[in-house]
Write a protein that holds these residues in place. Structure first.
Motif, short mmCIF file in Angstrom:
data_model
loop_
_atom_site.label_atom_id
_atom_site.label_comp_id
_atom_site.label_asym_id
_atom_site.label_seq_id
_atom_site.Cartn_x
_atom_site.Cartn_y
_atom_site.Cartn_z
N LEU A 57 -14.32 -12.97 -0.26
CA LEU A 57 -13.33 -12.09 -0.87
C LEU A 57 -13.73 -11.73 -2.30
O LEU A 57 -14.24 -12.56 -3.03
CB LEU A 57 -11.97 -12.79 -0.88
CG LEU A 57 -10.81 -12.00 -1.43
CD1 LEU A 57 -9.65 -12.06 -0.45
CD2 LEU A 57 -10.37 -12.54 -2.77
N ASN A 58 -13.48 -10.51 -2.67
CA ASN A 58 -13.78 -10.06 -4.02
C ASN A 58 -12.57 -10.31 -4.92
O ASN A 58 -11.56 -9.63 -4.81
CB ASN A 58 -14.12 -8.58 -3.98
CG ASN A 58 -14.50 -8.05 -5.35
OD1 ASN A 58 -13.98 -8.52 -6.36
ND2 ASN A 58 -15.40 -7.10 -5.39
N PRO A 59 -12.67 -11.31 -5.79
CA PRO A 59 -11.50 -11.68 -6.60
C PRO A 59 -11.09 -10.58 -7.58
O PRO A 59 -9.92 -10.50 -7.95
CB PRO A 59 -11.96 -12.94 -7.34
CG PRO A 59 -13.44 -12.89 -7.31
CD PRO A 59 -13.83 -12.14 -6.08
N ASN A 60 -12.03 -9.74 -7.97
CA ASN A 60 -11.68 -8.68 -8.90
C ASN A 60 -10.81 -7.63 -8.22
O ASN A 60 -9.83 -7.17 -8.80
CB ASN A 60 -12.94 -8.02 -9.46
CG ASN A 60 -13.76 -8.99 -10.28
OD1 ASN A 60 -14.91 -9.26 -9.97
ND2 ASN A 60 -13.15 -9.53 -11.32
N ALA A 61 -11.15 -7.30 -7.02
CA ALA A 61 -10.35 -6.32 -6.29
C ALA A 61 -8.96 -6.90 -6.03
O ALA A 61 -7.95 -6.20 -6.17
CB ALA A 61 -11.03 -5.96 -4.97
N ALA A 63 -7.40 -9.11 -7.81
CA ALA A 63 -6.66 -9.17 -9.07
C ALA A 63 -6.17 -7.78 -9.46
O ALA A 63 -5.05 -7.61 -9.95
CB ALA A 63 -7.54 -9.74 -10.17
N LEU A 64 -7.00 -6.77 -9.22
CA LEU A 64 -6.60 -5.42 -9.58
C LEU A 64 -5.42 -4.96 -8.72
O LEU A 64 -4.45 -4.41 -9.23
CB LEU A 64 -7.79 -4.48 -9.40
CG LEU A 64 -7.53 -3.01 -9.77
CD1 LEU A 64 -7.09 -2.90 -11.21
CD2 LEU A 64 -8.78 -2.19 -9.53
N ALA A 65 -5.52 -5.19 -7.44
CA ALA A 65 -4.49 -4.71 -6.54
C ALA A 65 -3.16 -5.45 -6.74
O ALA A 65 -2.09 -4.87 -6.61
CB ALA A 65 -4.96 -4.84 -5.10
N ALA A 69 -4.42 -12.35 -11.57
CA ALA A 69 -5.67 -13.05 -11.26
C ALA A 69 -5.40 -14.51 -10.95
O ALA A 69 -4.46 -15.09 -11.48
CB ALA A 69 -6.64 -12.92 -12.42
#
Lengths: 357, 357
Positions: A57-61, A63-65, A69
């Motif tokens: 999983l992409n944690p940045n995506a 967190a953005l969505a 975070a």
DNA sequence: CACAAAAATGGTAGCGCTACCAAGGGTTAT
DNA sequence: ATAACCCTTGGTAGCGCTACCATTTTTGTG
């Protein structure tokens, strides 16, 4: 045509997993976040697809969505100070298998740096924040109050918590260490302190309070420096203290490094411990029990402070609102050879502070 | 209508700054990343708008859009070990004003945990990675080789770097410590080791090598334990060693905690240091010079290792490809009272290892 | 002064995920 | 049988930024 090279990382995405498992992307997302809400059959198919693709999983995506975070910001004043290293260890161990990550900042005992780092952390919308001590700048305090996430102040207890709090009383620790020296018969008790951050100041206040009750406060017996603490600083401060008051017969040290330095200096000068000078340290690092003579110290639960802080954060994040927002983990005076004079009958009982008051 | 409540954080975005400054969003983005490429007039207007709105860039959105986070993953084996705490401090100080953040993981000296954490880190597409030592699992090594970012192995040097490397030779350190004891006349030199991670093993190999050259290796003189290192463990291992070989006249300690434990145990048993037993430590923590008697130790540049690692990463990230991918920071034997016998003429010259070989 | 090259600026389509809403199918109550 | 509710699943529109172009303006050159 959509045949142009992908801009992204080239790694499998949630959508890749979804199409391979023959389900919608949102179902995969749910299976990851809250497996209970997906049927076991789909859950299984999704797990197989994730495995086959090596999906991460992409944690940045995320967190953005979700505008949030999975990061806990930790602000501590020093890395070389063993005490905070152990707090950090407790924090890490407390995380266990949770998806939370630690982002940590070193304030170098500077409140402005603390505020700067806090602003950086807030930019990431952290899941929670841990700060050291209770002496934040007013502006820092306001930032924390409006952070919109659990905030834990650690290492100290006091009135008006911002949110949560785990620690113990440094004033009481300093006071009890001093009272102990009075009890074993010391009459000229010095205080040695380095760095003199707010927690050190409160230990000193505890020292003053104990001597005040005994009617013998004397400023000359207090030797401090704003410089960082170290073993050699302990030796140095002790030499200073001795030259000011040659009749010194006990020292309360701000921490164990100083106490060890005092012990070495006594060895070097041929001053017998505890016969001529008694020594008390603070924190009770592992070496205190092994030193020769072994050193009395105030044992502080720093590892437990870290664990407890994370436990409180995890509880808060899962919606539990504890009635106990302030946890006092107490401390314990460990009496050893450095303060045990002739009569071993002079043992003191009931010196332990309460755990989880 | 777009009047529905915003889903996001409610904080100002880059677009808000852009419209306030009367420019395009991309221009604001550029002004933030590469100010040189924006005219000074617009730069000024943008700065004013940022200030007025209290804008803070969202690092998650940036990482998602650019498929690259400003995060350096750091994997170290322990937090309580003072040595790694100082490496971390060097890393933090090396960051200076750069926008890079540290995400750090504690492997607990476990290679499987190291691999697990590495996978977590790679999920964030870090800007760089720092790992401890040179003994990664083959699979871990492969992950690092294909990480697509600078990778620094720290604390040791060796052949076949994955990418970059900063450290020093533990073998040479152990060897030089042992040779020193031979030079001051010790004939029954023991080795005390705890934890026995790969670096400790190589120090032990250095010890063996020195004694082998002198023709006196004897396995009985080696006392180790897989348990963590501590001062009390030093005292314990020394007692064990003494019972195996009562004629011990020197000990090479795996690290300074053990050495301090040995010193305390000698004090306790009335064994004179250095007359009957000489002691050498490893790392040269601050206390070694203050102990009584002061303790000889191999000084290792751990703070510098952290700084240098970040310096190399920053150079690599700005496109410089250094011809020097492996930096050996050397070490230095600090000779003190614990190995200084009667004749002070027996001073040894040229014991410093080269810096930046 | 024409023309190429470089510099400055902007529009737009994603990055990979989740919030929000909607829809289908099954169960229970009436 | 009908209504009222689950529970499970999916479509879609962003989250806030940057990569990739396109466009305009400035500068340099013979």
């Amino acid at each position: 045509m959509a045949t142009r090279a992908r801009r992204g990382s080239g790694r499998p995405t949630l959508a890749d997993v979804a199409s391979r498992a023959g389900v919608g992307t949102i179902t995969v997302s749910r299976a990851l976040r809250d497996p209970e809400r997906v049927s076991s059959e789909l859950r299984e198919r999704i797990a197989v697809a994730i495995d086959a693709l090596g999906y991460v999983l992409n944690p940045n995506a995320r967190a953005l969505a979700s505008a949030r975070a999975d990061v806990i910001g930790v602000l501590i004043p020093s890395l070389t100070n063993n005490v905070f290293a152990e707090v950090l260890r407790g924090i890490h161990d407390g995380l266990g298998d949770s998806a939370l990550q630690i982002q940590f900042g070193n304030t170098h005992y500077c409140v402005d740096e603390e505020e700067r780092l806090l602003r950086v952390f807030l930019g990431q919308r952290p899941a929670a924040l841990i700060v050291s001590g209770i002496d934040q700048l007013p502006a820092t305090r306001r930032l924390l109050e409006t952070a919109g996430c659990p905030v834990v102040q650690i290492m100290e207890t006091g009135p008006n918590p911002i949110d949560l709090m785990v620690g113990f009383s440094h004033f009481d620790g300093g006071r009890q260490a001093t009272e102990h020296l009075l009890q074993v018969g010391c009459r000229r008790i010095g205080f040695l302190g380095a760095r003199m951050d707010p927690r050190s100041q409160r230990r000193l206040a505890g020292y003053r309070s104990a001597l005040h009750s005994a009617g013998t406060v004397e400023e000359l017996l207090i030797t401090t420096t704003p410089s960082p603490s170290s073993v050699s600083m302990g030796a140095y401060l002790f030499r200073q203290a001795l030259s000011k008051s040659p009749d010194l017969d006990g020292v309360v040290c701000n921490n164990d490094d100083l106490a060890l330095g005092v012990l070495f200096e006594c060895n070097r000068q041929g001053i017998s411990v505890p016969q001529r000078v008694c020594i008390v340290g603070y924190n009770d690092l592992e070496m205190m029990a092994v030193a020769y003579p072994s050193l009395t110290s105030v044992r502080t639960p720093r590892y437990e402070v870290g664990r407890q802080a994370i436990a409180m954060i995890r509880a808060a994040l899962s919606g539990e609102r504890p009635e106990l927002a302030v946890v006092d983990l107490g401390f314990e005076l460990k009496v050893r050879e450095s303060t045990t004079r002739r009569q071993p009958k002079e043992r003191i009982a009931g010196l332990s502070a309460p755990a989880l008051q």
